[in-house]
Motif scaffolding. Sequence first.
Motif, mmCIF file in Angstrom:
data_model
loop_
_atom_site.group_PDB
_atom_site.id
_atom_site.type_symbol
_atom_site.label_atom_id
_atom_site.label_comp_id
_atom_site.label_asym_id
_atom_site.label_seq_id
_atom_site.Cartn_x
_atom_site.Cartn_y
_atom_site.Cartn_z
ATOM 1 N N ALA A 252 40.405 38.425 39.740
ATOM 2 C CA ALA A 252 40.523 38.982 38.433
ATOM 3 C C ALA A 252 39.932 40.446 38.348
ATOM 4 C CB ALA A 252 40.277 38.129 37.241
ATOM 5 N N ASP A 253 38.760 40.635 38.759
ATOM 6 C CA ASP A 253 38.110 41.922 38.587
ATOM 7 C C ASP A 253 38.625 42.949 39.773
ATOM 8 O OD1 ASP A 253 36.287 41.152 36.751
ATOM 9 O OD2 ASP A 253 34.672 40.374 38.227
ATOM 10 N N THR A 254 38.930 42.371 40.907
ATOM 11 C CA THR A 254 39.839 43.347 41.890
ATOM 12 C C THR A 254 41.046 43.620 41.308
ATOM 13 O OG1 THR A 254 38.657 41.953 43.637
ATOM 14 C CG2 THR A 254 40.588 43.425 44.094
ATOM 15 N N GLY A 255 41.782 42.866 40.778
ATOM 16 C CA GLY A 255 43.107 43.450 40.108
ATOM 17 C C GLY A 255 42.850 44.377 39.001
ATOM 18 N N ALA A 256 41.709 44.185 37.864
ATOM 19 C CA ALA A 256 41.582 45.190 37.265
ATOM 20 C C ALA A 256 41.215 46.530 37.776
ATOM 21 C CB ALA A 256 40.593 44.642 36.132
ATOM 22 N N PHE A 257 40.276 46.488 38.762
ATOM 23 C CA PHE A 257 39.897 47.726 39.322
ATOM 24 C C PHE A 257 41.141 48.513 40.008
ATOM 25 C CE2 PHE A 257 37.291 49.874 42.884
ATOM 26 C CZ PHE A 257 36.544 50.482 42.199
ATOM 27 N N LEU A 258 41.918 47.828 40.676
ATOM 28 C CA LEU A 258 43.124 48.546 41.316
ATOM 29 C C LEU A 258 43.659 49.224 39.943
ATOM 30 C CD1 LEU A 258 45.249 48.968 43.414
ATOM 31 C CD2 LEU A 258 46.350 46.825 42.765
#
Length: 406
Positions: free
Chosen positions: A208-214
């Motif tokens: 989820a953090d990776t998606g938000a960072f993208l």
Amino acid sequence: MEAVQVEELTSGASGRIIPVFKNIRGSMPSSESVKEALILFYSTFICFLLLLLPRSSRISCSSTPSPSSSSSMSPSSPKSSVRRRLGSTRFGIWRDEEDTMRRRALAEAVEMVPEGGDVGLSVCKWNKSLFFGVRMNALFCRSWFPATGDLKGILIVIHGLNEHSGRYAYFAKQLTSCSFGVYAMDWIGHGGSDGLHGYVPSLDHVVADTGAFLEKVKLDNPGVPCFLFGHSTGGAVVLKVASHPHIERKLEGIILTSPALRVKPAHPVVRVVAPIFSVVAPRLQFKGANKRGIPVSRDPAQLHAKYSDPLVYTGPIRVRTGHEILRISSYLMRSFKSITVPFFVLHGTGDRVTDPLASQELFNEASSRFKDIKLYDGFFHDLLFEPEREEVARDIINWMEKMLHA
């Protein structure tokens, strides 16, 4: 391609074997294996009892109350028990914060533009920042951009288990010299990010953090094509992130190096009891772990640099972290046919941490229209830290440029 012997349930980047039930394999049980079996039985039994007891019966009592204590606030009362629990929780939070601050200071000190390698690499601009994830945890981030010229695209780097984004500074330098911008994010419990070192409460949080960072990177760089890169367990994270259609639409493709796609526990029983232990004692470290790091590079200097890096977690794997690796690996192995994102998977045939045959299986079964694979004969796990790292980086850059023209 010949089958490669893969070490069972390692701690990923640090390469420390977790042989929880290694001694059980002998024909005759040793005293050590009997002790481990008794601990397993006792822990399972206690967990079972706790689940059966009513909530009111689970509140523990302390020592005899003092005469000055009122009956409503006696140590044996529920309110007092909650206070003790809160105190213990506050101590745990304080300990985690102290650990985070120490690592964050170390992360700040990491050289962003390392010396060495190809002297022809161009100068770049760089930055360090904090990004707040979906659970409002502070994640330490880095970015590198070409000093001049047009930007072809952006690569977001998700590091492997137990390492950190600062290790990819040289790779970022290679990318910026080819007009690519680079972002990198430390997971929770890694590098300069929040959390206890080496502890991952949920890889779904990392996804989820990776998606938000993208999403944040796309907002900051409108119209610039983006790619996701993941190494080892980070590769598993990236593959799961990109399996969501709303994320896939934002990407030109993903790059996976030595992805953790088929991870086996040290003993079949571990797969059964791991969910229990991950709840009962999630932060527990298996002290019986092999203290010898698995060779992840054929370059002795790179091995020394990695295992002497204070930001690389070299302790035994934590129970919850190990369970999360097994869980995401199992999920992905069942989902290959649903993968449609363009991808490039790279793996060394000499990798003893993750399975190159699983990468081949991903390539064979995925439904992606654009997909490529490269297996490097005899290369070890950390491809970007092998003696041929220039070649590996060039292969990645060439693939991204090919996708931009596809």
